[in-house]
Write an enzyme that holds these catalytic residues in place. Structure first.
Site, short mmCIF file in Angstrom:
data_model
loop_
_atom_site.label_atom_id
_atom_site.label_comp_id
_atom_site.label_asym_id
_atom_site.label_seq_id
_atom_site.Cartn_x
_atom_site.Cartn_y
_atom_site.Cartn_z
N ASP A 9 34.76 27.31 29.16
CA ASP A 9 35.81 28.31 29.35
C ASP A 9 36.73 28.29 28.12
O ASP A 9 36.80 27.29 27.40
CB ASP A 9 36.59 27.97 30.62
CG ASP A 9 37.75 28.91 30.86
OD1 ASP A 9 37.56 30.13 30.73
OD2 ASP A 9 38.85 28.41 31.17
N ASP A 11 40.48 30.10 27.71
CA ASP A 11 41.91 29.96 27.99
C ASP A 11 42.18 28.90 29.06
O ASP A 11 41.59 28.92 30.14
CB ASP A 11 42.49 31.30 28.45
CG ASP A 11 42.26 32.41 27.44
OD1 ASP A 11 41.67 32.13 26.39
OD2 ASP A 11 42.64 33.57 27.73
N CYS A 93 33.96 38.65 29.80
CA CYS A 93 34.09 39.72 30.79
C CYS A 93 35.48 40.34 30.64
O CYS A 93 36.48 39.63 30.78
CB CYS A 93 33.89 39.18 32.20
SG CYS A 93 34.31 40.40 33.48
N HIS A 95 36.82 42.72 32.59
CA HIS A 95 37.23 43.43 33.81
C HIS A 95 38.27 42.67 34.61
O HIS A 95 38.35 41.44 34.55
CB HIS A 95 36.00 43.70 34.69
CG HIS A 95 34.90 44.43 33.98
ND1 HIS A 95 33.73 43.81 33.58
CD2 HIS A 95 34.80 45.72 33.57
CE1 HIS A 95 32.94 44.68 32.97
NE2 HIS A 95 33.58 45.85 32.95
N CYS A 101 33.03 43.60 39.21
CA CYS A 101 31.90 43.75 38.29
C CYS A 101 30.87 42.64 38.50
O CYS A 101 31.13 41.66 39.20
CB CYS A 101 32.40 43.72 36.84
SG CYS A 101 33.08 42.11 36.38
N CYS A 103 29.64 40.84 35.99
CA CYS A 103 29.67 39.85 34.91
C CYS A 103 30.80 38.83 35.03
O CYS A 103 30.76 37.78 34.40
CB CYS A 103 29.76 40.55 33.55
SG CYS A 103 31.16 41.66 33.35
N ASP A 130 38.89 25.17 33.68
CA ASP A 130 40.10 24.71 34.38
C ASP A 130 40.30 25.37 35.74
O ASP A 130 41.25 25.06 36.44
CB ASP A 130 41.33 24.96 33.51
CG ASP A 130 41.62 26.44 33.30
OD1 ASP A 130 40.65 27.19 33.05
OD2 ASP A 130 42.79 26.84 33.38
#
Length: 352
Positions: A9, A11, A93, A95, A101, A103, A130
């Site tokens: 990941d 952020d 992604c 969205h 969605c 994804c 996280d």
């Protein structure tokens, strides 16, 4: 070909996530999480590839212009590249969650090619993130999830490396029942074979080789120690070979020449062409309950189970010190040979 992949990941995991708006859209907001870069560099040495998987709510909308995102994102990638870290793939992604969605994490549509073509090794790949959605993604991919925040990056490193380059092996025959656990990156040491001097010698391999080693052996010692010593060697060798896995990145060769009042030397090559050259003479028939002739047989069985070419020799006066010197030399050579030095296989043939 399946790879060892870390699905990471962005952020809140790799870089800090601002609590004000949860957007990194300026250079001023770009901050790396503590120990993220050193940990990724360490894991890179062990052959891991990196794939970024990130949800970026509303990316490309007026509330989160794409050009603002890219300023910080590209700077982040430039910094990582300058440190020697690159992502094999980056999936984002854009969205909102309410758009439902296909994804958005924890759904797996962005990783369809990895799943369809089995591009990741499920036993040796991880998701690092996280949020709970990252842990659900891990479950959906069939890999283990490591939650940043509950674990620091250094703890994540330890979790990954403790499961990597580790193996367990059990050998059961009519004469012996042996369980061995090896962690080449270090760990617990517990050895119980029923032969005290043999235990002491095996401890030298663990301590001076810097490995975690657990051995339990129930053997027919009422007859003699032969079956126990031989089968421990076979089980230990098989376990070390299993822990090394594909051998990518290892130094392959090891050499040690420790000196006390005796001189012991060991040269080792993980060539998968087993061979033993052994030069040692002992005055005593036994050291404790261990027959000195079984020392050569131990290393013979061990070298064949490990798939190594092994050269051992020792000179000295004290039989105890000579035996200990052989095991110490082996341990030091092993430590050198299994050390990760590159991202490549140490063979022009492409296989060892």
């Amino acid at each position: 070909m399946s790879q060892k992949i870390l699905f990471i990941d962005r952020d809140g995991t790799l870089i800090e996530e601002p609590k004000s708006d949860f957007q990194i859209d300026t250079l001023e907001k770009l901050r790396f999480e503590k120990d993220a870069i050193p940990t990724l560099l360490k894991l890179k040495k062990f052959g891991f590839k990196f794939v970024m998987v990130s949800n970026q709510d509303g990316l490309g909308t007026p509330s989160f212009p794409k050009e603002n995102f890219e300023i910080a994102h590209e700077k982040m990638l430039d910094i990582l590249k300058s440190c020697g870290i690159e992502f094999q793939d980056i999936f984002i992604c854009p969205h909102f969650e309410n758009e439902n969605c296909a994804c958005r994490k924890p759904k797996t549509a962005m990783l369809e090619e990895y799943i369809k073509h089995e591009l990741y090794d499920k036993e040796q790949s991880f998701v690092i993130g996280d949020r709970e959605s990252d842990m659900i993604l891990a479950s959906n991919l069939g890999v283990r999830g490591l939650k940043y925040g509950e674990l620091s990056w250094k703890e994540i490193e330890n979790e990954i490396l403790s499961s990597f380059r580790s193996a367990s092996y059990q050998r059961t025959t009519k004469e012996t029942d042996i369980k061995v656990k090896v962690c080449l990156n270090g760990g617990k040491v517990s050895i119980k074979t029923g032969i005290d001097f043999f235990d002491h010698m095996l401890e030298q391999i663990a301590v001076h080789g810097g490995i975690g080693l657990e051995i339990s052996c129930k053997g027919d010692l009422e007859i003699d120690e032969h079956h126990s010593v031989e089968d421990v060697a076979l089980a230990l060798g098989a376990c070390i070979k299993k822990a090394l896995g594909d051998k990518i990145g290892i130094a392959r060769y090891g050499f040690a020449l420790p000196m006390d009042e005796c001189l012991a030397s060991c040269a080792m090559d993980f060539c998968n062409r087993p061979h033993l050259v052994y030069k040692a003479k002992f005055k005593k028939s036994h050291l404790g309950a261990l027959s000195t002739e079984m020392i050569e047989h131990f290393f013979y069985s061990l070298s064949y189970a490990m798939g190594v070419s092994l050269h051992l020799k020792v000179k000295g006066k004290n039989d105890h010190h000579k035996a200990e010197g052989l095991f110490k030399a082996f341990a030091k050579a092993l430590k050198m040979a299994v050390k990760i030095e590159s991202e490549n296989l140490a063979s022009s043939k492409g296989v060892i």
